[in-house]
Design a protein around this motif. Sequence first.
Motif, PDB file in Angstrom:
ATOM      1  N   LYS A   2       0.749  -1.128   0.076  1.00  0.00           N
ATOM      2  CA  LYS A   2       0.018   0.015   0.023  1.00  0.00           C
ATOM      3  C   LYS A   2       0.809   1.212  -0.019  1.00  0.00           C
ATOM      4  CE  LYS A   2      -4.056  -2.092   2.454  1.00  0.00           C
ATOM      5  NZ  LYS A   2      -4.779  -2.184   3.728  1.00  0.00           N
ATOM      6  N   ARG A   3       2.086   1.322   0.741  1.00  0.00           N
ATOM      7  CA  ARG A   3       2.835   2.516   0.690  1.00  0.00           C
ATOM      8  C   ARG A   3       4.375   1.859   0.677  1.00  0.00           C
ATOM      9  NH1 ARG A   3       0.279   4.521   5.999  1.00  0.00           N
ATOM     10  NH2 ARG A   3      -1.551   5.525   5.347  1.00  0.00           N
ATOM     11  N   LEU A   4       5.018   2.608   0.148  1.00  0.00           N
ATOM     12  CA  LEU A   4       6.535   2.368   0.158  1.00  0.00           C
ATOM     13  C   LEU A   4       7.546   3.783   0.509  1.00  0.00           C
ATOM     14  CD1 LEU A   4       7.188   0.868  -3.442  1.00  0.00           C
ATOM     15  CD2 LEU A   4       7.348  -0.424  -1.047  1.00  0.00           C
ATOM     16  N   ALA A   5       8.563   3.343   1.434  1.00  0.00           N
ATOM     17  CA  ALA A   5       9.326   4.667   1.838  1.00  0.00           C
ATOM     18  C   ALA A   5      10.195   4.654   0.664  1.00  0.00           C
ATOM     19  CB  ALA A   5      10.091   4.034   3.031  1.00  0.00           C
ATOM     20  N   VAL A  36       3.459   7.025  -1.134  1.00  0.00           N
ATOM     21  CA  VAL A  36       4.681   7.546  -0.963  1.00  0.00           C
ATOM     22  C   VAL A  36       5.103   8.021   0.375  1.00  0.00           C
ATOM     23  CG1 VAL A  36       6.686   8.955  -1.789  1.00  0.00           C
ATOM     24  CG2 VAL A  36       5.124   7.919  -3.679  1.00  0.00           C
ATOM     25  N   VAL A  37       5.982   7.330   1.094  1.00  0.00           N
ATOM     26  CA  VAL A  37       6.516   7.819   2.252  1.00  0.00           C
ATOM     27  C   VAL A  37       7.860   8.423   1.938  1.00  0.00           C
ATOM     28  CG1 VAL A  37       7.120   7.466   4.865  1.00  0.00           C
ATOM     29  CG2 VAL A  37       5.001   6.062   3.458  1.00  0.00           C
ATOM     30  N   TYR A  38       8.107   9.727   2.188  1.00  0.00           N
ATOM     31  CA  TYR A  38       9.431  10.090   1.997  1.00  0.00           C
ATOM     32  C   TYR A  38      10.009  10.960   2.926  1.00  0.00           C
ATOM     33  CZ  TYR A  38       8.141  14.778   0.011  1.00  0.00           C
ATOM     34  OH  TYR A  38       7.916  16.175   0.066  1.00  0.00           O
ATOM     35  N   VAL A  60       0.916  10.859  -0.557  1.00  0.00           N
ATOM     36  CA  VAL A  60       2.139  11.341  -0.222  1.00  0.00           C
ATOM     37  C   VAL A  60       2.241  11.664   1.255  1.00  0.00           C
ATOM     38  CG1 VAL A  60       4.203  12.790  -0.764  1.00  0.00           C
ATOM     39  CG2 VAL A  60       2.589  12.089  -2.421  1.00  0.00           C
ATOM     40  N   ILE A  61       3.164  10.968   2.116  1.00  0.00           N
ATOM     41  CA  ILE A  61       3.343  11.390   3.448  1.00  0.00           C
ATOM     42  C   ILE A  61       5.001  11.662   3.798  1.00  0.00           C
ATOM     43  CG2 ILE A  61       3.566  10.413   5.815  1.00  0.00           C
ATOM     44  CD1 ILE A  61       1.170   8.425   4.854  1.00  0.00           C
ATOM     45  N   GLY A  62       5.051  13.020   3.992  1.00  0.00           N
ATOM     46  CA  GLY A  62       6.380  13.435   4.177  1.00  0.00           C
ATOM     47  C   GLY A  62       6.998  13.508   5.815  1.00  0.00           C
ATOM     48  N   GLY A 104       7.387  -1.674   2.540  1.00  0.00           N
ATOM     49  CA  GLY A 104       8.876  -1.621   1.963  1.00  0.00           C
ATOM     50  C   GLY A 104       9.461  -0.416   1.528  1.00  0.00           C
ATOM     51  N   PHE A 105      10.557  -0.685   1.156  1.00  0.00           N
ATOM     52  CA  PHE A 105      11.831   0.374   0.857  1.00  0.00           C
ATOM     53  C   PHE A 105      12.296   0.477  -0.607  1.00  0.00           C
ATOM     54  CE2 PHE A 105      11.902  -1.448   5.254  1.00  0.00           C
ATOM     55  CZ  PHE A 105      11.968  -0.188   5.949  1.00  0.00           C
TER      56      PHE A 105
END
Length: 197
Positions: A2-5, A36-38, A60-62, A104-105
């Motif tokens: 669902k989300r990747l760093a 996106v987690v960044y 997008v999560i910062g 995941g990364f």
Amino acid sequence: MKRLAVYCGSATPADPRYVELARDVGAALAKQGIGVVYGGGRLGLMGAIASAAMAEGGEVIGVIPEALVGGQGRGGEVANYDCELTIVKTMHERKAAFTDLSDGFLVLPGGVGTMDELWEAVSWAQLGYHSKPVGVLNTFGFYDGLLAFNRHMAEVGFVRPAHQGIIMAETELAPLLERMRTYEPIVPIVRMDPTLL
């Protein structure tokens, strides 16, 4: 997933291919429904991936430390308030949030900070702090040297055979994401037979 760093540089290299790559990845992830987690910055590859993902309607999560919010000094990241932004006190909290929020990364080209994040993700997998896939997008051969060094560490005996597949690398995003989706978690050091360590 669902989300990747997504780990990548906050710099903007002279070669425009790197920023174009980040934009392409951001858009592709959003189109596949992968958030996106960044690092929460609006500059360099980090900013490019975030803006491209948001332009396609992606999540997008910062996550950014207080010290980098305002862009203190010439190398400051300057926080991206256009995304869902979390401000933390330390880099340790930032990296813990990356791990907690993602499935995941995904590593794109970057510098020292990107290397720090990559190796921590690999180390934490070895130790059993997470069981998530670590993918390296080796476009333009950027990570050829790093991958060769990782093989060298394994050949010398510093990376156990069971852990040599933690880093998954591909030159294109689609096959890398497919490998990450089908990743089988490794047996961490804490669950290994002590006589085999």
